[in-house]
Design a protein around this motif. Structure first.
Motif, PDB file in Angstrom:
ATOM      1  N   ILE A 326       0.845  -1.192   0.000  1.00 12.32           N
ATOM      2  CA  ILE A 326       0.000   0.000   0.000  1.00 12.32           C
ATOM      3  C   ILE A 326       0.881   1.243   0.000  1.00 12.32           C
ATOM      4  O   ILE A 326       2.079   1.175   0.243  1.00 12.32           O
ATOM      5  CB  ILE A 326      -0.933   0.024   1.221  1.00 12.32           C
ATOM      6  N   VAL A 327       0.258   2.375  -0.290  1.00 11.94           N
ATOM      7  CA  VAL A 327       0.978   3.639  -0.226  1.00 11.94           C
ATOM      8  C   VAL A 327       1.127   4.022   1.240  1.00 11.94           C
ATOM      9  O   VAL A 327       0.125   4.137   1.955  1.00 11.94           O
ATOM     10  CB  VAL A 327       0.220   4.746  -0.981  1.00 11.94           C
ATOM     11  N   LYS A 353      -8.357   1.158   6.109  1.00 14.63           N
ATOM     12  CA  LYS A 353      -7.132   1.702   6.682  1.00 14.63           C
ATOM     13  C   LYS A 353      -6.050   1.892   5.613  1.00 14.63           C
ATOM     14  O   LYS A 353      -5.127   2.701   5.805  1.00 14.63           O
ATOM     15  CB  LYS A 353      -6.609   0.793   7.790  1.00 14.63           C
ATOM     16  N   ASP A 354      -6.179   1.136   4.506  1.00 21.05           N
ATOM     17  CA  ASP A 354      -5.189   1.282   3.442  1.00 21.05           C
ATOM     18  C   ASP A 354      -5.278   2.633   2.745  1.00 21.05           C
ATOM     19  O   ASP A 354      -4.352   3.055   2.062  1.00 21.05           O
ATOM     20  CB  ASP A 354      -5.374   0.173   2.383  1.00 21.05           C
ATOM     21  N   ILE A 358      -4.441   8.867   1.772  1.00 22.19           N
ATOM     22  CA  ILE A 358      -5.186   9.979   1.189  1.00 22.19           C
ATOM     23  C   ILE A 358      -5.434  11.055   2.238  1.00 22.19           C
ATOM     24  O   ILE A 358      -5.232  12.257   2.010  1.00 22.19           O
ATOM     25  CB  ILE A 358      -6.522   9.489   0.594  1.00 22.19           C
ATOM     26  N   THR A 359      -5.863  10.619   3.409  1.00 21.24           N
ATOM     27  CA  THR A 359      -6.075  11.569   4.508  1.00 21.24           C
ATOM     28  C   THR A 359      -4.771  12.283   4.853  1.00 21.24           C
ATOM     29  O   THR A 359      -4.750  13.498   5.077  1.00 21.24           O
ATOM     30  CB  THR A 359      -6.615  10.833   5.742  1.00 21.24           C
ATOM     31  N   CYS A 375      -3.428   0.736 -10.954  1.00 20.91           N
ATOM     32  CA  CYS A 375      -2.845   0.086  -9.774  1.00 20.91           C
ATOM     33  C   CYS A 375      -3.836  -0.973  -9.292  1.00 20.91           C
ATOM     34  O   CYS A 375      -4.599  -1.510 -10.104  1.00 20.91           O
ATOM     35  CB  CYS A 375      -2.553   1.126  -8.704  1.00 20.91           C
ATOM     36  N   GLU A 376      -3.827  -1.290  -8.042  1.00 28.04           N
ATOM     37  CA  GLU A 376      -4.749  -2.307  -7.533  1.00 28.04           C
ATOM     38  C   GLU A 376      -5.596  -1.748  -6.389  1.00 28.04           C
ATOM     39  O   GLU A 376      -5.853  -2.423  -5.396  1.00 28.04           O
ATOM     40  CB  GLU A 376      -3.978  -3.538  -7.081  1.00 28.04           C
ATOM     41  N   PHE A 377      -6.052  -0.521  -6.554  1.00 28.41           N
ATOM     42  CA  PHE A 377      -6.898   0.095  -5.544  1.00 28.41           C
ATOM     43  C   PHE A 377      -8.327  -0.437  -5.654  1.00 28.41           C
ATOM     44  O   PHE A 377      -8.874  -0.537  -6.753  1.00 28.41           O
ATOM     45  CB  PHE A 377      -6.918   1.615  -5.708  1.00 28.41           C
ATOM     46  N   ASN A 378      -8.916  -0.769  -4.549  1.00 25.83           N
ATOM     47  CA  ASN A 378     -10.343  -1.094  -4.516  1.00 25.83           C
ATOM     48  C   ASN A 378     -10.920  -0.574  -3.207  1.00 25.83           C
ATOM     49  O   ASN A 378     -10.334   0.293  -2.557  1.00 25.83           O
ATOM     50  CB  ASN A 378     -10.598  -2.593  -4.733  1.00 25.83           C
TER      51      ASN A 378
END
Length: 1011
Positions: A326-327, A353-354, A358-359, A375-378
């Motif tokens: 994750i980022v 939580k991933d 962004i926050t 990417c693999e964001f969901n």
């Protein structure tokens, strides 16, 4: 012999000067010799260099304090000097500084400069110098700064630079044609601080001994062919601020020692073959790091949270690596972050939580670009996305698996210009806060599950250019507010559940040119007559709706239309003959309707270009369509039988008139078509023999040489009467068949130009496929000759005595840009199939006798077989897609070619024509591009980046003609508009680039304003 010539020249110069003054000194003679070897316009720039004043008062000349009659400095950078550098500069024995950068000097670097033992700075950058770096330069033992960047120097870097110039502090050799390895002797430059060798053809490994140069501040080795590993010894450089080795063939991991260079501000290793994982604590010791480029390598593992320890980072590009995980939310602690690009990696977010990063990113108040596509964001986007920096201009989350609603307050990002949420799983309605995005130009939300009615808010986004809403679950009627989007060039609403009629106001958006797609909805009613207002529309797709009524004849006014799809509706009546006026129409599908009579002319004369099946009452048409003839509408009752004699008489008269017309036409054609047989044969490119070309080019002599490229050499030739003329001047491109890819280039060029006919494209006269006198294969293409050469020669003249001729004023530059835009528009939108040039640059723009531009060299061109097709298969073996500096950035990532790539090259061409600087100009500091150079200038001092010669021309024009402030302001506005056009065309995101129709429209406005 050379010494004798120079001695004789010196004697004559001395004799001439002595006529005016018997006290002329050696320094004065050397300066006059320097002036004498410049072309006439350059001598004007040095008008003060005459015997009426002491040479120490001449412009650009500085004499010493202790020796007031000896020249110690020459400051002649950006003086528009052309010609050759006089070897007599070597006689200025007290010379300490020479600045001749940013001129048009040609020829070789005189080895006599090596006699200047007191010389400390030598700047010959940004000229057209050729040949090798003289070994004699080793005599400049006190040299501290040597800048030979942005020339055409060849050969190896002489080892004498390191062995003799022990005091060298700055060495700039970037943007030349230097070959060979980096000499080990450079490791002896114990005082060196700046070392830039980028943009050459250097190979071999980076010498590990460079790690001993403890004073080094910057290393610039990018854009070469260096291989091997990054030496771990570089990590021992305690003061290193910049390490740039991108665009090479380096392998292996980044040495652990590099992560310990606490002084590092720029680390660029993009586009190599580096691998390995980034250590978790990699950035713990890099508090000064500002720019990080690691994209397009083979790095794996997680992105380390220690990124946050590089607290000054403002640019992070890590895309196209197999990073996973994750980022890290710690990235949000980088308060100065301006750009974050992770495209095409395996990082993602699955749990709430991933998304914490962004926050955390809301702390980055400088953030302008956030690209997390492919990417693999969901999972669901957090509401904190709406709290990102209001400086954000580009937000891309496309091609992920994100679900849930789009954050309702996304309108808080009111400076957004591009919002790309396509190819996800978003649901719910589009938020009404989108109305706040007043600057939005591109909105992509296609291929999701968004529902609800068409948001009225979007209709108020007046600057919107591209709107993609297709493949969602929108419903309801299309609102009249669509007409408010007066800058829209493409609108895609297909595959939704829209109902009701098509609002007529939609067809008042005159800028709609790329496409309007309403297909696969439940729209009903007739097609509004106002569709005729869309003169430039290239594609109209309304298939699979419930449209009824007749096809409007006004469609015939849409002259730019290439694709028209109206199948699977309930349209009736005759097919209007006005559709035959659509000269650009390539595909027409009217199948599965209730249409009746088919015309027999225009596009309907080609049965393969149209689809009309499943129209039960069809009649007429060409015989190849096998349709029944259309019956006469005879009366159904006896009271109408009285009309029959009249009808019969009229029909008989009409038949006689038609027969007479046919007879006259046949007779006229037989008289006029006989001479055209030769013309038709010529159009089919009759082959020409090798011996004929040998004769035409005087044995391919050097005097007829016009230029040489990667795949061919071009000669001027004269074909005596062989093509129906008394003498035909042509350009003969002889293929270098021994070069890999040359044959493919030959085939591509012939295939591309075979069916292309446009005034702004180069014309093939004939071809030659033969055997030379040695029995080797010989292939050549013969083109129409262009007397005024190519655009490169006009923008960057490098021939003595040509400066007064090779100059383009503002209106000429705009006219040429228009010609090239017309050519691209034809290639992309109006040919038999879309053609992508792939190598647009000034040297491929040729100028005829009337200075009309013709785009040539289609050796890399690609043809799209269908409108929706790609060229993925051909790309795998294509290799380099264009020329460095002009090729679109996405090509470097291995993306398939597209029309957007040509637009990028065109944008760079526009910027080059206005600034007079190549995209590979060495005056741009490491990491700065032509585009960024212009973008920065637009904020402060636009005229500073305008081509010096163009700027002086406009100043002289204003003074000479006495033009007022309004005229000056108007032309200044035109220059600014051209720069903005270049920037718009060269956007990093392909979908953000301006389409050809808009380019033409903008240029016509600019040209009209100038005139």
């Amino acid at each position: 012999m050379t010494l004798f010539f120079f001695s004789l020249f010196f004697f004559c110069s001395h004799a001439l000067v002595s006529l005016g003054s018997s006290n002329a000194t050696g320094d004065e003679l050397a300066l006059l010799s320097f002036k004498s070897m410049l072309s006439t316009p350059s001598k004007v720039s040095l008008a003060s260099w005459n015997m009426s004043s002491h040479f120490c008062s001449w412009q650009g000349v500085v004499c010493g304090r202790r020796h007031p009659d000896r020249v110690v400095s020459l400051h002649l950078s950006s003086f528009d000097l052309s010609g050759r550098i006089s070897p007599f500069l070597g006689n200025l024995s007290f010379l300490q500084k020479v600045e001749l950068g940013n001129n048009q000097l040609v020829g070789h670097i005189p080895p006599e400069l090596g006699r200047l033992s007191k010389l400390q700075e030598l700047n010959l950058s940004t000229n057209f110098l050729q040949g090798s770096i003289p070994v004699a330069m080793g005599g400049c033992t006190n040299l501290m700064v040597l800048d030979l960047s942005n020339n055409q120097l060849q050969g190896e870097i002489p080892s004498v630079i390191g062995a003799s110039m022990k005091n060298l502090v700055q060495l700039y050799l970037r943007k030349n044609l230097l070959t060979g390895v980096i000499p080990q002797s450079l490791a002896e430059l114990s005082s060196i601080e700046l070392l830039f060798l980028s943009h050459n053809n250097l190979d071999g490994e980076i010498p590990s001994a460079l790690g001993n140069l403890t004073n080094l501040l910057s290393i610039g080795f990018s854009n070469n062919m260096l291989s091997g590993a990054i030496p771990s010894s570089l990590g021992m450089l305690p003061n290193l601020s910049m390490l740039s080795v991108g665009f090479n063939n380096l392998t292996g991991p980044i040495p652990t020692s590099i992560w310990n260079i606490s002084s590092l501000t720029v680390l660029s290793v993009s586009r190599n073959m580096l691998n390995g994982a980034i250590p978790p604590n990699a950035f713990d010791n890099l508090p000064n790091l500002q720019i990080l480029y690691m994209d397009h390598n083979h790095f794996h593992g997680h992105i380390p949270a220690s990124l946050a320890n590089a607290s000054n980072l403002f640019m992070i590009v890590l895309g196209a690596n197999p990073f996973s995980g994750i980022v890290p939310k710690e990235v949000g602690e980088l308060r100065n972050l301006n750009r974050l690009v992770l495209t095409d990696s395996l990082v993602g977010a699955k749990e709430p939580k991933d998304w914490e990063f962004i926050t955390a990113l809301t702390n980055c108040s400088q953030l302008e670009v956030l690209i997390l596509g492919i990417c693999e964001f969901n999972g669901t986007l957090p509401d904190s996305l709406s709290n990102l920096s209001t400086s954000l201009k580009i937000l891309s989350l496309s091609a992920n698996a994100i679900s849930g609603s789009i954050p309702k307050d996304i309108g808080n990002l009111f400076n957004l210009q591009v919002l790309d949420l396509a190819y996800n799983s978003f649901t719910g309605n589009l938020p009404s806060s989108l109305a706040k995005l007043k600057n939005l130009q591109k909105f992509f939300v296609n291929d999701n599950y968004i529902n609800g009615s068409f948001p009225l808010a979007i209709g108020n986004l007046r600057y919107l250019i591209s709107l993609y809403l297709m493949s969602n679950a929108f419903s309801g009627r299309l609102p009249n507010t669509l007409a408010n989007m007066t800058m829209l060039s493409e609108l895609y609403l297909a595959n939704n559940n829209f109902i009701g009629t098509i609002p007529s106001g939609l067809f008042n958006i005159s800028t709609l040119s790329i496409g309007l797609d309403l297909s696969y909805n439940s729209l009903e009613g007739s097609i509004p007559q106002e569709i005729g207002n869309l003169k430039s529309l290239a594609k109209f797709n309304a298939e699979s709706n419930k449209l009824s009524g007749e096809i409007p004849a006004a469609l015939g006014e849409c002259q730019g239309l290439r694709y028209l799809f109206l199948q699977n509706n309930i349209l009736n009546g005759n097919i209007p003959g006005h559709l035959s006026q659509l000269k650009s129409l390539q595909r027409l599908d009217l199948s599965s309707n209730n249409l009746s009579e088919v015309p027999t002319f225009g596009v309907f004369a080609n049965a393969t270009a149209i689809s009309i099946q499943h129209n039960g009452k069809l009649c007429g048409g060409m015989p190849a369509m096998h349709l029944p003839p259309c019956p006469l509408q005879l009366p159904k009752n006896k009271h109408k039988l009285l009309v029959i004699p009249i009808v019969t008489s009229l029909v008989g008269t009409l038949i006689i008139l038609v027969l007479l017309y046919k007879l006259l036409t046949w007779h006229k054609r037989n008289k006029t078509e006989i001479p055209s047989i030769t013309t038709m044969q010529r159009q089919r490119h009759p082959l020409i023999s090798y011996s004929e070309l040998v004769k035409a080019t005087d044995g391919f002599s050097a005097t007829n040489l016009l230029g040489s490229g990667s795949f061919g050499t071009v000669y001027k030739g004269e074909l005596d009467g062989q093509l129906g003329e008394s003498t035909n001047v042509v350009a003969v491109k002889v293929l270098k068949l021994q070069t890999p890819g040359a044959m493919k280039s030959f085939v591509a060029e012939c295939e591309a130009l075979r069916n292309l006919r446009h005034r702004n494209l180069v014309k093939i006269v004939t071809t030659c496929l033969s055997i030379d006198h040695n029995g080797n294969d010989f292939k050549a293409i013969v083109y129409e000759f262009m007397p005024n050469g190519n655009l490169e020669g006009w923008l960057h003249p490098d021939t003595d005595g040509q400066m007064e001729q090779k100059f383009l004023n503002l209106i000429e530059r705009v006219s040429i840009l228009l010609d090239v835009a017309f050519a691209l528009d034809y290639l992309h939108c109006h040919g038999l199939a879309p053609v992508i040039h792939c190598d647009l640059k000034p040297s491929n723009v040729l100028l005829d006798a009337d200075m009309v531009a013709h785009v040539g060299d289609f050796g890399l061109a690609k043809i799209l077989v269908e409108e929706s097709s790609t060229v993925q298969q051909s790309m795998s073996s294509m290799g380099l897609k264009g020329t460095i500096g002009y090729a679109a950035p996405e090509y470097g990532a291995g993306n398939v070619v597209s029309t957007n790539g040509d637009i990028y090259s065109y944008g760079i061409l526009v910027l080059e024509m206005v600034t007079g600087r190549r995209p590979t100009d060495s005056t741009f500091r490491e990491g700065l591009s032509l585009r960024e150079y212009v973008e920065l200038a637009l904020h402060n001092g636009t005229m500073d980046v305008i081509d010096t010669r163009l700027s002086l021309s406009l100043e002289n024009e204003f003074q000479g003609v006495g033009e007022g402030d309004s005229s000056q302001n108007r032309k200044t506005d035109c220059l600014i508009a051209l720069l903005k056009l270049g920037l718009s065309c060269s956007e990093e995101l392909p979908s953000s680039r301006m389409p050809t129709a808009d380019i033409i429209r903008e240029l016509l406005v600019i040209k009209g304003s100038i005139l």
